[in-house]
Design an enzyme around this catalytic site. Structure first.
Site, mmCIF file in Angstrom:
data_model
loop_
_atom_site.group_PDB
_atom_site.id
_atom_site.type_symbol
_atom_site.label_atom_id
_atom_site.label_comp_id
_atom_site.label_asym_id
_atom_site.label_seq_id
_atom_site.Cartn_x
_atom_site.Cartn_y
_atom_site.Cartn_z
ATOM 1 N N PHE A 190 0.859 -1.189 0.000
ATOM 2 C CA PHE A 190 0.000 0.000 0.000
ATOM 3 C C PHE A 190 0.891 1.233 0.000
ATOM 4 C CE2 PHE A 190 -2.502 3.409 1.846
ATOM 5 C CZ PHE A 190 -3.662 3.319 1.092
ATOM 6 N N ASP A 241 9.252 2.758 1.336
ATOM 7 C CA ASP A 241 8.091 3.497 1.828
ATOM 8 C C ASP A 241 8.065 3.345 3.349
ATOM 9 O OD1 ASP A 241 5.634 4.327 2.726
ATOM 10 O OD2 ASP A 241 4.519 3.504 1.028
ATOM 11 N N LYS A 256 2.752 10.505 8.008
ATOM 12 C CA LYS A 256 2.135 10.049 9.252
ATOM 13 C C LYS A 256 2.784 10.689 10.494
ATOM 14 C CE LYS A 256 -0.067 5.708 7.775
ATOM 15 N NZ LYS A 256 -1.467 5.959 8.085
HETATM 16 C C1 LIG Z 1 3.030 2.445 3.828
HETATM 17 C C2 LIG Z 1 2.082 3.557 3.492
HETATM 18 N N1 LIG Z 1 2.345 4.341 2.438
HETATM 19 C C3 LIG Z 1 1.546 5.364 2.091
HETATM 20 C C4 LIG Z 1 0.407 5.637 2.806
HETATM 21 C C5 LIG Z 1 -0.484 6.774 2.395
HETATM 22 O O1 LIG Z 1 -0.352 7.840 3.290
HETATM 23 P P1 LIG Z 1 -1.428 9.007 3.281
HETATM 24 O O2 LIG Z 1 -2.730 8.411 3.706
HETATM 25 O O3 LIG Z 1 -0.871 10.026 4.241
HETATM 26 O O4 LIG Z 1 -1.509 9.535 1.896
HETATM 27 C C6 LIG Z 1 0.083 4.838 3.915
HETATM 28 C C7 LIG Z 1 -1.147 5.086 4.676
HETATM 29 O O5 LIG Z 1 -1.674 4.242 5.354
HETATM 30 C C8 LIG Z 1 0.951 3.780 4.261
HETATM 31 O O6 LIG Z 1 0.686 2.986 5.314
#
Ligand SMILES: Cc1ncc(COP(=O)(O)O)c(C=O)c1O
Length: 393
Positions: A129, A214, A243
């Site tokens: 994700f 990520d 986050k």
């Molecule tokens: C690993 C990872 N990448 C990207 C995101 C996306 O972040 P945002 O919701 O701040 O766009 C998330 C959100 O849960 C995530 O867990």
């Protein structure tokens, strides 16, 4: 209460109104223990006095000025990120999806600029994700998030996570980047193996591809280190963060090296709010507290305790077959007979005054404040046991 928002979220049946540390109160005055941390965002709990002070102080000085100018808070936070990681340069944005969008665009442009127009392909992992923009849902390995939005960006290959042979077979001279979550978060708190991330590093080097990690969910102390890559003995080319970076105030970033950063020359990428002085001032203060050795040691200690107790609870109730994760980013995998029912458990927990999360349909996730104390942990676990006991009847 009338809902004026689009129906893409299924809101819980209570409305949080105020919070302090790891406790939240709803509009009816009911108290909850928060072991979800706003989905790994409220790294210092709710309403940390130092963050309130940083926000209040900055709000008297400068709220927004645009990227025609740089500011002291933006430079200060970037300097801290650079001085405590592999990186030399930082790009600020506002969310995790935007950070990954920037990382992927940077990798494509770097490939094109340095190797030619063929080097545009991105390899990502199944079940990963990376956010909700069109590019990031396409790169993410969960078709349920992208299928309704076709036509999708092209040149993306998905390979099974933690499968070195599959990555080896997929990577080639057209690959510009491999993007990996060090712990797959949304799909079940599944850590990458040492061998996998080390092989990914080696394969990227062999094929002139960039390794993007990520760290939106794993970063900023959640695993007991500032960033999770530090557990793996590798150096990435780009990491994305968001986050917990703002301790609850919206901010995202990518971190990269002096070799790659010049690809983002003037005008090549941007964001109106990226590097906003309010977000950076709060992020900068949050950084100091998160990166303090005593905070990271606390995460390690409380993470061990929470994992051990969850394992005991899993054995006692038979609900969890495995507890996994690192530090205070923890997933409890449901026993086979309860497969697919994680959201029933989070709903039962909420009824008992406890906020926890799902990570996919089969995993109950914990991402509490990094400052979680013994009392709140014990009370949260007591409420979880009561919820599980009732749910099992
Ligand atoms: C690993 C990872 N990448 C990207 C995101 C996306 O972040 P945002 O919701 O701040 O766009 C998330 C959100 O849960 C995530 O867990």
């Amino acid at each position: 209460m009338q809902n004026y928002l689009t129906p893409n979220f299924s809101f819980a049946p209570m409305i949080p109104e105020r919070a302090l540390g790891s406790r939240v109160w709803d509009t009816e005055g009911r108290e909850y223990i928060d072991l979800s941390g706003g989905i790994a965002v409220n790294a210092l709990g709710h309403c940390h006095p130092d963050l309130i002070a940083a926000l209040a102080e900055q709000s008297q000085k400068l709220w927004h000025i645009s990227n025609i100018y740089t500011t002291k808070p933006a430079q200060e936070l970037a300097q801290k990120l650079v001085e405590h990681t592999f990186a030399d340069k930082v790009f600020f944005c506002n969310s995790g999806a935007e950070a990954n969008e920037a990382a992927l665009k940077l990798a494509r442009k770097y490939g094109r600029d340095h190797f030619g127009g063929h080097k545009t392909e991105i390899i990502s992992c199944l079940n990963s994700f990376h956010g909700r923009t069109l590019f990031t849902v396409s790169v993410g390995g969960q078709p349920k998030y992208s299928k309704d939005y076709a036509p999708l960006p092209q040149g993306i290959t998905h390979v099974p996570f933690n499968d070195i042979a599959a990555l080896e077979a997929a990577i080639n001279e057209n690959t510009c980047a491999v993007i990996i979550e060090p712990i797959q978060g949304e799909s079940g708190i599944l850590p990458a193996t040492q061998e996998y991330l080390q092989a990914a590093r080696r394969l990227c080097d062999e094929h002139g591809a960039l390794l993007i990690l990520d760290e939106v969910q794993t970063g900023m102390g959640h695993t007991g280190k500032l960033f999770a890559y530090e557990h793996y003995g590798i150096t990435p080319d780009i990491i994305s963060s968001a986050k917990a970076l703002g301790g609850g105030f919206p901010i995202g970033a990518i971190l990269t090296t002096d070799k790659i950063a010049p690809t983002f020359g003037p005008g090549t990428h941007g964001s109106t709010f990226g590097g906003n002085p309010m977000a950076c001032a709060v992020g900068s203060r949050a950084f100091d507290i998160i990166n303090a050795p005593e905070t990271l040691a606390h995460v390690e200690k409380q993470g061990q305790k929470l994992q051990t107790t969850l394992r005991e609870l899993g054995d006692k109730t038979g609900v969890f077959k495995e507890v996994r994760g690192m530090g205070l980013l923890i997933g409890c995998v449901l026993a086979d007979q309860y497969k697919g029912r994680a959201s029933e458990i989070t709903a039962a927990a909420l009824k008992h005054g406890l906020m926890v999360l799902v990570a996919g349909a089969d995993v109950v996730r914990f991402a509490p404040s990094l400052l979680l104390n013994d009392e709140d942990m014990a009370e949260g676990l007591k409420r979880l046991e009561a919820a599980l006991t009732e749910w099992l009847v």
